[in-house]
Scaffold this motif. Structure first.
Motif, PDB file in Angstrom:
ATOM      1  N   LYS A   1      -0.073   7.854   7.771  1.00 28.09           N
ATOM      2  CA  LYS A   1      -0.833   6.675   7.348  1.00 28.09           C
ATOM      3  C   LYS A   1      -0.204   6.005   6.142  1.00 28.09           C
ATOM      4  CE  LYS A   1      -5.282   7.983   9.275  1.00 28.09           C
ATOM      5  NZ  LYS A   1      -6.691   8.240   9.034  1.00 28.09           N
ATOM      6  N   VAL A   2       0.216   6.804   5.166  1.00 27.95           N
ATOM      7  CA  VAL A   2       0.842   6.232   3.968  1.00 27.95           C
ATOM      8  C   VAL A   2       2.181   5.597   4.329  1.00 27.95           C
ATOM      9  CG1 VAL A   2       1.844   6.764   1.707  1.00 27.95           C
ATOM     10  CG2 VAL A   2      -0.375   7.741   2.343  1.00 27.95           C
ATOM     11  N   ASN A   3       2.986   6.273   5.132  1.00 27.93           N
ATOM     12  CA  ASN A   3       4.299   5.728   5.505  1.00 27.93           C
ATOM     13  C   ASN A   3       4.189   4.420   6.272  1.00 27.93           C
ATOM     14  OD1 ASN A   3       5.885   7.649   4.237  1.00 27.93           O
ATOM     15  ND2 ASN A   3       5.947   8.979   6.019  1.00 27.93           N
ATOM     16  N   LYS A   4       3.125   4.260   7.041  1.00 28.42           N
ATOM     17  CA  LYS A   4       2.907   3.016   7.768  1.00 28.42           C
ATOM     18  C   LYS A   4       2.151   1.995   6.921  1.00 28.42           C
ATOM     19  CE  LYS A   4       2.895   5.185  12.296  1.00 28.42           C
ATOM     20  NZ  LYS A   4       2.083   5.561  13.468  1.00 28.42           N
ATOM     21  N   GLY A   5       1.555   2.463   5.819  1.00 23.81           N
ATOM     22  CA  GLY A   5       0.778   1.565   4.967  1.00 23.81           C
ATOM     23  C   GLY A   5      -0.510   1.122   5.630  1.00 23.81           C
ATOM     24  N   ILE A   6      -0.956   1.896   6.619  1.00 23.95           N
ATOM     25  CA  ILE A   6      -2.143   1.521   7.375  1.00 23.95           C
ATOM     26  C   ILE A   6      -3.200   2.603   7.190  1.00 23.95           C
ATOM     27  CG2 ILE A   6      -3.094   1.016   9.654  1.00 23.95           C
ATOM     28  CD1 ILE A   6      -0.285   0.138  10.496  1.00 23.95           C
ATOM     29  N   LEU A   7      -4.200   2.286   6.406  1.00 25.10           N
ATOM     30  CA  LEU A   7      -5.337   3.177   6.252  1.00 25.10           C
ATOM     31  C   LEU A   7      -6.547   2.323   5.911  1.00 25.10           C
ATOM     32  CD1 LEU A   7      -5.237   4.475   2.729  1.00 25.10           C
ATOM     33  CD2 LEU A   7      -3.046   4.253   3.822  1.00 25.10           C
ATOM     34  N   GLY A   8      -7.693   2.830   6.250  1.00 24.29           N
ATOM     35  CA  GLY A   8      -8.913   2.082   5.998  1.00 24.29           C
ATOM     36  C   GLY A   8      -9.222   1.996   4.508  1.00 24.29           C
ATOM     37  N   ALA A   9     -10.045   1.035   4.169  1.00 19.02           N
ATOM     38  CA  ALA A   9     -10.440   0.855   2.771  1.00 19.02           C
ATOM     39  C   ALA A   9     -11.141   2.098   2.240  1.00 19.02           C
ATOM     40  CB  ALA A   9     -11.346  -0.369   2.636  1.00 19.02           C
ATOM     41  N   ASP A  10     -11.924   2.758   3.103  1.00 18.21           N
ATOM     42  CA  ASP A  10     -12.626   3.955   2.648  1.00 18.21           C
ATOM     43  C   ASP A  10     -11.643   5.057   2.264  1.00 18.21           C
ATOM     44  OD1 ASP A  10     -11.903   4.182   5.341  1.00 18.21           O
ATOM     45  OD2 ASP A  10     -13.674   5.357   5.887  1.00 18.21           O
TER      46      ASP A  10
ATOM     47  N   VAL B   1       0.854  -1.196   0.000  1.00 18.88           N
ATOM     48  CA  VAL B   1       0.000   0.000   0.000  1.00 18.88           C
ATOM     49  C   VAL B   1       0.887   1.242   0.000  1.00 18.88           C
ATOM     50  CG1 VAL B   1      -1.645   1.344   1.372  1.00 18.88           C
ATOM     51  CG2 VAL B   1      -1.977  -1.119   1.101  1.00 18.88           C
ATOM     52  N   GLN B   2       1.896   1.242   0.830  1.00 19.02           N
ATOM     53  CA  GLN B   2       2.825   2.369   0.915  1.00 19.02           C
ATOM     54  C   GLN B   2       3.469   2.639  -0.441  1.00 19.02           C
ATOM     55  OE1 GLN B   2       6.474   1.465   2.964  1.00 19.02           O
ATOM     56  NE2 GLN B   2       6.732   3.570   3.653  1.00 19.02           N
ATOM     57  N   ARG B   3       4.002   1.611  -1.067  1.00 21.58           N
ATOM     58  CA  ARG B   3       4.667   1.781  -2.361  1.00 21.58           C
ATOM     59  C   ARG B   3       3.715   2.252  -3.447  1.00 21.58           C
ATOM     60  NH1 ARG B   3       9.272  -2.760  -3.515  1.00 21.58           N
ATOM     61  NH2 ARG B   3      10.432  -2.428  -1.596  1.00 21.58           N
ATOM     62  N   LEU B   4       2.543   1.642  -3.490  1.00 18.34           N
ATOM     63  CA  LEU B   4       1.575   2.038  -4.511  1.00 18.34           C
ATOM     64  C   LEU B   4       1.205   3.511  -4.400  1.00 18.34           C
ATOM     65  CD1 LEU B   4      -0.906  -0.981  -4.604  1.00 18.34           C
ATOM     66  CD2 LEU B   4       0.418  -0.105  -6.524  1.00 18.34           C
ATOM     67  N   LEU B   5       0.878   3.944  -3.195  1.00 19.56           N
ATOM     68  CA  LEU B   5       0.454   5.331  -3.017  1.00 19.56           C
ATOM     69  C   LEU B   5       1.606   6.308  -3.224  1.00 19.56           C
ATOM     70  CD1 LEU B   5      -2.095   5.054  -0.089  1.00 19.56           C
ATOM     71  CD2 LEU B   5      -2.533   5.330  -2.533  1.00 19.56           C
TER      72      LEU B   5
END
Length: 86
Positions: free
Chosen positions: A49-58, A12-16
């Motif tokens: 959130k992006v750096n941790k790769g932790i964010l909700g689906a929404d 997720v982190q890499r993609l964003l």
């Protein structure tokens, strides 16, 4: 290949980060774009959130919407996971 939860977070982190970089968008710009659709996220909060790769689906879908991400190819996900898991 067996990906762990942490591997998916890195994905997720890499993609964003790749999309932000490709489009030349900073976290403040992303925050402003999200505010335009009624989503209140500070630039610092988004960065964390992006750096941790932790964010909700929404939030992920909202980011994809404001960045106009039309496709995420299965092959790209596979390639990134292989790189991350190695």
């Amino acid at each position: 290949m067996q990906a762990r939860a942490n591997d998916w977070r890195k994905l997720v982190q890499r993609l964003l980060k790749a999309e932000l970089s490709k489009k030349g968008i900073k976290y403040q710009d992303l925050s402003d774009k999200l505010a335009g659709i009624g989503v209140d996220q500070s630039a610092d909060n988004l960065r964390n959130k992006v750096n941790k790769g932790i964010l909700g689906a929404d939030l992920l879908l909202q980011i994809m919407f404001v960045l106009n991400i039309k496709h995420i190819r299965h092959e790209d996900i596979e390639d990134m996971l292989e790189d991350i898991c190695d």
